[in-house]
Design a protein around this motif. Structure first.
Motif, mmCIF file in Angstrom:
data_model
loop_
_atom_site.group_PDB
_atom_site.id
_atom_site.type_symbol
_atom_site.label_atom_id
_atom_site.label_comp_id
_atom_site.label_asym_id
_atom_site.label_seq_id
_atom_site.Cartn_x
_atom_site.Cartn_y
_atom_site.Cartn_z
ATOM 1 N N ILE A 1 43.596 35.829 29.393
ATOM 2 C CA ILE A 1 42.557 35.681 30.423
ATOM 3 C C ILE A 1 42.105 37.098 30.757
ATOM 4 O O ILE A 1 42.930 37.969 31.020
ATOM 5 N N ARG A 2 40.794 37.312 30.685
ATOM 6 C CA ARG A 2 40.324 38.684 30.927
ATOM 7 C C ARG A 2 39.022 38.684 31.716
ATOM 8 O O ARG A 2 38.287 37.705 31.740
ATOM 9 N N MET A 3 38.784 39.820 32.348
ATOM 10 C CA MET A 3 37.610 39.980 33.190
ATOM 11 C C MET A 3 36.623 40.887 32.468
ATOM 12 O O MET A 3 37.009 41.893 31.888
ATOM 13 N N ASN A 4 35.364 40.519 32.512
ATOM 14 C CA ASN A 4 34.312 41.366 31.964
ATOM 15 C C ASN A 4 33.466 41.842 33.147
ATOM 16 O O ASN A 4 33.181 41.062 34.045
ATOM 17 N N SER B 1 46.495 38.032 40.762
ATOM 18 C CA SER B 1 45.992 39.114 41.626
ATOM 19 C C SER B 1 45.203 40.154 40.830
ATOM 20 O O SER B 1 44.381 40.882 41.373
ATOM 21 N N LYS B 2 45.439 40.163 39.517
ATOM 22 C CA LYS B 2 44.741 41.101 38.634
ATOM 23 C C LYS B 2 43.220 40.874 38.642
ATOM 24 O O LYS B 2 42.441 41.774 38.349
ATOM 25 N N PHE C 1 43.198 33.798 43.062
ATOM 26 C CA PHE C 1 43.230 33.143 41.755
ATOM 27 C C PHE C 1 44.640 32.622 41.493
ATOM 28 O O PHE C 1 45.584 33.399 41.407
ATOM 29 N N ASP C 2 44.781 31.273 41.419
ATOM 30 C CA ASP C 2 46.092 30.658 41.185
ATOM 31 C C ASP C 2 46.030 29.741 39.970
ATOM 32 O O ASP C 2 44.959 29.277 39.595
ATOM 33 N N MET C 3 47.216 29.463 39.422
ATOM 34 C CA MET C 3 47.274 28.588 38.253
ATOM 35 C C MET C 3 48.344 27.526 38.472
ATOM 36 O O MET C 3 49.373 27.794 39.088
ATOM 37 N N LYS D 1 39.242 31.010 44.144
ATOM 38 C CA LYS D 1 38.454 31.121 45.380
ATOM 39 C C LYS D 1 37.440 32.245 45.206
ATOM 40 O O LYS D 1 37.795 33.399 44.942
ATOM 41 N N LEU D 2 36.141 31.891 45.341
ATOM 42 C CA LEU D 2 35.090 32.888 45.127
ATOM 43 C C LEU D 2 34.785 33.643 46.412
ATOM 44 O O LEU D 2 34.978 33.132 47.515
#
Ligand SMILES: [Zn+2]
Length: 345
Positions: A28-31, A76-77, A86-88, A100-101
């Motif tokens: 999972i990564r953020m751009n 938290s990353k 952000f939870d899973m 949660k946005l």
């Protein structure tokens, strides 16, 4: 014995679940540009997902089906510009994500192929409140056509065309108040009142000049000043005369700024007007007639910096040709927008 059976059943169940999972979330990564959250998925077929968004709590639930997670999850990353939390949850056969946005963030979820990915795009919502507000005042309107020129073009129509284009350019970075958006009559005093009520940070009034001498051409920008040159005073008197003509005593429009604010606003207005007039004239190949201070009724009532742009002469063949072409109106809007943006940001 019962314990044994329970263990056996749960073992079989988990085996079934495992067997059903056809994919693995590898990463999972953020751009950042564009803003995206990307789930890289190892799968033989296109991953399936379902999602739900709870607007009130700004909670996005994303469930990726028949998958397991093959990466260490650290929610938290991803907390930052768009994500607050952000939870899973691992449901065995499916993996659920609770995202949660942050306020005023729009999202869009879709899948991409080769390699398979589930992507969430984040965009600032267009309704989000911007820092500054610009009031756009399309001169004249309704029973007041403004100047009528060559080929019976009316000032009120051209100013509205440019105002609408300017609105669409400015809306990306500013809250925009349109003093009028249709062919309606609004008194000069009400124009500044509307802008004051909206607490606008800048008042931009669009007009078109007219002269008896059809050779007069070019653009000029005015700002509110109690002192003015005879030339600027003449233009102000001309624009103010439309107020008088339609039943308004323009001298009764009070200057609502105190002296300190008046000087500060004049300084700001000049700082916007000077580079703007030069670049506008240059980009359109029109004459740069300069900037002037004068006692314009429509600017006097506004509680902030304001400019009145005379986009050209309706009485001049070349100017009118330029001002009525859509491509040039877009350039005008773009240049106005760029310089206003440059001043505020
Ligand atoms: Zn006018």
């Amino acid at each position: 014995m019962r314990k044994c059976l329970l263990f056996f059943v749960s073992f079989i169940l988990s085996m079934m679940m495992f067997a059903n999972n056809t994919s693995t979330i590898k990463k999972i990564r953020m751009n950042t540009n564009p803003s995206q959250l990307i789930f890289d998925i190892n799968s033989k077929s296109k991953p399936k997902f379902s999602s739900n968004y709870d607007e009130y709590n700004r909670l996005l639930f994303l469930e990726i089906e028949k998958t397991d997670i093959g990466t260490k999850f650290n929610g938290s990353k991803f907390v930052g510009k768009n994500i607050e939390k952000f939870d899973m949850i691992d449901y065995g056969s499916n993996i659920g994500f609770f995202i949660k946005l942050k306020p005023n963030v729009n999202h869009k979820i879709y899948t991409l192929n080769s390699p398979y990915r589930v992507v969430i795009d984040f965009k600032p919502s267009s309704s989000s409140k911007k820092e500054f507000t610009i009031a756009i005042d399309a001169g004249h309107g309704g029973k007041d056509p403004g100047a009528i020129g060559f080929k019976k073009y009316k000032e009120k129509d051209i100013t509205l065309d440019v105002a609408k284009k300017l609105k669409s350019k400015l809306s990306k970075d500013f809250n925009v108040i349109m003093i009028r958006e249709t062919d309606t009559f609004i008194t000069l005093s009400n124009r500044s009142k509307i802008a004051n009520k909206a607490k606008a940070d800048l008042f931009v009034s669009l007009h078109i000049n007219s002269a008896k001498n059809s050779a007069a051409e070019g653009m000029e920008i005015f700002y509110f000043s109690k002192k003015s040159s005879p030339y600027a005073e003449k233009i102000a008197a001309y624009e103010n005369s439309f107020g008088e003509k339609y039943g308004e005593k323009t001298t009764s429009i009070a200057q609502i700024m105190g002296e300190l604010a008046y000087n500060k606003n004049m300084e700001k207005s000049i700082a916007i007007a000077r580079p703007l007039n030069t670049s506008l004239a240059k980009r359109l190949g029109m004459k740069d007639r300069g900037i002037y201070g004068a006692n314009f009724a429509v600017l006097r009532g506004f509680n902030g910096p304001g400019i009145l742009v005379e986009l050209g002469f309706i009485s001049n063949k070349n100017d009118i040709k330029k001002m009525t072409r859509e491509v040039n109106q877009n350039i005008m809007a773009e240049e106005l927008s760029n310089k206003i943006k440059g001043f505020f940001y």
